[in-house]
Design a protein around this motif. Structure first.
Motif, short mmCIF file in Angstrom:
data_model
loop_
_atom_site.label_atom_id
_atom_site.label_comp_id
_atom_site.label_asym_id
_atom_site.label_seq_id
_atom_site.Cartn_x
_atom_site.Cartn_y
_atom_site.Cartn_z
N ARG A 173 0.83 -1.23 0.16
CA ARG A 173 0.04 0.09 -0.12
C ARG A 173 0.90 1.18 0.03
O ARG A 173 0.52 2.15 -0.83
CB ARG A 173 -0.92 -0.15 1.29
CG ARG A 173 -1.86 1.42 1.26
CD ARG A 173 -2.60 1.19 2.51
NE ARG A 173 -3.46 2.21 2.90
CZ ARG A 173 -4.37 2.48 2.57
NH1 ARG A 173 -5.28 1.56 1.84
NH2 ARG A 173 -5.14 3.56 2.86
N ALA A 174 1.87 1.40 0.77
CA ALA A 174 2.86 2.53 0.93
C ALA A 174 3.46 2.46 -0.33
O ALA A 174 3.84 3.60 -0.76
CB ALA A 174 3.79 2.29 2.29
N THR A 186 -15.84 13.86 -4.58
CA THR A 186 -15.52 13.20 -5.77
C THR A 186 -15.47 11.67 -5.81
O THR A 186 -14.63 11.32 -4.60
CB THR A 186 -14.40 13.90 -6.54
OG1 THR A 186 -14.59 15.05 -6.67
CG2 THR A 186 -14.18 12.98 -7.79
N SER A 187 -16.13 10.96 -6.43
CA SER A 187 -16.21 9.68 -6.06
C SER A 187 -14.41 8.94 -6.63
O SER A 187 -13.73 9.60 -7.52
CB SER A 187 -16.95 8.87 -7.29
OG SER A 187 -16.69 7.71 -7.64
N PRO A 188 -14.35 8.09 -5.83
CA PRO A 188 -12.82 7.52 -6.00
C PRO A 188 -12.80 6.66 -7.31
O PRO A 188 -11.64 6.12 -7.72
CB PRO A 188 -12.71 6.53 -4.65
CG PRO A 188 -14.11 6.02 -4.24
CD PRO A 188 -14.91 7.19 -4.77
N VAL A 246 -2.92 5.66 -7.95
CA VAL A 246 -1.94 5.96 -9.10
C VAL A 246 -2.55 5.95 -10.51
O VAL A 246 -2.26 6.69 -11.23
CB VAL A 246 -0.91 4.57 -8.97
CG1 VAL A 246 0.08 4.62 -10.23
CG2 VAL A 246 -0.20 4.58 -7.72
N LEU A 247 -3.47 5.20 -10.62
CA LEU A 247 -4.35 5.04 -11.87
C LEU A 247 -4.87 6.41 -12.16
O LEU A 247 -4.85 7.04 -13.26
CB LEU A 247 -5.49 3.97 -11.91
CG LEU A 247 -6.27 3.90 -13.18
CD1 LEU A 247 -5.36 3.49 -14.26
CD2 LEU A 247 -7.59 2.81 -12.77
N VAL A 299 -4.38 -2.29 -0.60
CA VAL A 299 -3.59 -2.00 -1.77
C VAL A 299 -4.42 -1.65 -2.93
O VAL A 299 -3.71 -0.49 -3.48
CB VAL A 299 -2.58 -3.39 -2.07
CG1 VAL A 299 -1.64 -2.99 -3.41
CG2 VAL A 299 -2.10 -3.96 -1.01
N GLN A 300 -5.62 -2.01 -3.32
CA GLN A 300 -6.39 -1.45 -4.44
C GLN A 300 -6.59 0.03 -4.11
O GLN A 300 -6.40 0.68 -5.36
CB GLN A 300 -7.80 -2.22 -4.25
CG GLN A 300 -7.90 -3.67 -4.80
CD GLN A 300 -9.15 -4.01 -4.73
OE1 GLN A 300 -10.04 -3.58 -3.99
NE2 GLN A 300 -9.46 -5.24 -5.61
N TRP A 301 -6.70 0.53 -2.85
CA TRP A 301 -6.79 1.86 -2.76
C TRP A 301 -6.08 2.92 -3.24
O TRP A 301 -6.16 3.63 -4.27
CB TRP A 301 -6.98 2.37 -1.12
CG TRP A 301 -7.66 3.59 -0.99
CD1 TRP A 301 -6.86 4.67 -0.78
CD2 TRP A 301 -9.05 4.19 -1.07
NE1 TRP A 301 -7.82 5.89 -0.58
CE2 TRP A 301 -8.98 5.55 -0.90
CE3 TRP A 301 -10.16 3.50 -1.62
CZ2 TRP A 301 -10.05 6.09 -0.82
CZ3 TRP A 301 -11.45 4.35 -1.48
CH2 TRP A 301 -11.18 5.71 -1.43
#
Length: 221
Positions: free
Chosen positions: A126-127, A205-207, A170-171, A163-165
């Motif tokens: 995640r980091a 704002t939506s993630p 990044v995306l 991790v997805q968050w």
């Protein structure tokens, strides 16, 4: 104040609503539930105290750890210490505080980025993705953006939520800050669909990456 006095002070500041909210968001039971403003006020009273911060961190109490984050000296942590601390905090809110106040301020944080991204430990990963988001946004030179997008497309669905968050961040940052890759980032976000139905408060704002990207680009004029 010594550590016993500080823990008593934190306990006296406990707010049951905050505690319940933290637990709802994935916190462990070892916390009092102190408001962020009260933790900041206490940190200002104590001032920087690295040794005390390390003692507070060892308690594993979430409020104590968040206080520790505000009074420690990032430059005095060894690379081994900082990695152990990142891996040891499972509550995302506290982990993100540690990232923003400590990891981001660490002199040679780049040494961790790819190592952590490829770690089997979800909090290190995640980091690591958070560090990549920072590079993408501020200093993208040397970053292989197509390779990063390929990893996100092939790996994000199967990653732990923690991790997805940050992979999703990044995306979104690629789409926002790099017009050459914007359409690809939008397409990957649509394909994966992660956070498409994420509940969002009014005015926020939506993630969901396509919504996030388009919203931020529209503000750029």
């Amino acid at each position: 104040m010594n550590i016993e006095e500080i823990l008593k002070q934190l306990e006296s500041l406990a707010d049951e609503k905050v505690r319940k909210q933290h637990i709802k968001n994935g916190a462990r039971e070892n916390l009092y539930g102190v408001k962020m403003g009260d933790i900041r006020t206490l940190a200002k009273k104590i001032k920087t105290n690295h040794a005390l911060a390390l003692e507070l961190w060892k308690t594993e109490n979430i409020d104590a750890r968040m206080l520790a984050i505000l009074i420690l000296k990032p430059k005095e942590l060894s690379t081994v210490e900082i990695e152990k601390m990142v891996a040891s905090e499972q509550f995302a809110w506290a982990a993100d505080w540690f990232y923003n106040y400590v990891v981001k301020e660490y002199p040679d944080k780049e040494q961790f980025r790819e190592k952590w991204m490829n770690s089997g430990d979800k909090m290190l990963a995640r980091a690591g993705w958070s560090l990549t988001s920072g590079r993408i946004t501020r200093t993208p030179e040397g970053i292989d953006i197509p390779a990063i997008l390929n990893r996100i497309e092939s790996e994000m669905t199967n990653e732990a939520p923690e991790v997805q968050w940050t992979m999703n961040t990044v995306l979104a940052q690629i789409g926002i800050n790099h017009p050459a890759y914007r359409n690809l980032a939008l397409a990957i976000g649509e394909k994966l669909g992660i956070y498409r139905d994420y509940p969002v408060s009014k005015g926020c704002t939506s993630p969901f990456a396509p919504i996030w990207i388009n919203a931020m680009v529209s503000r750029q004029g």
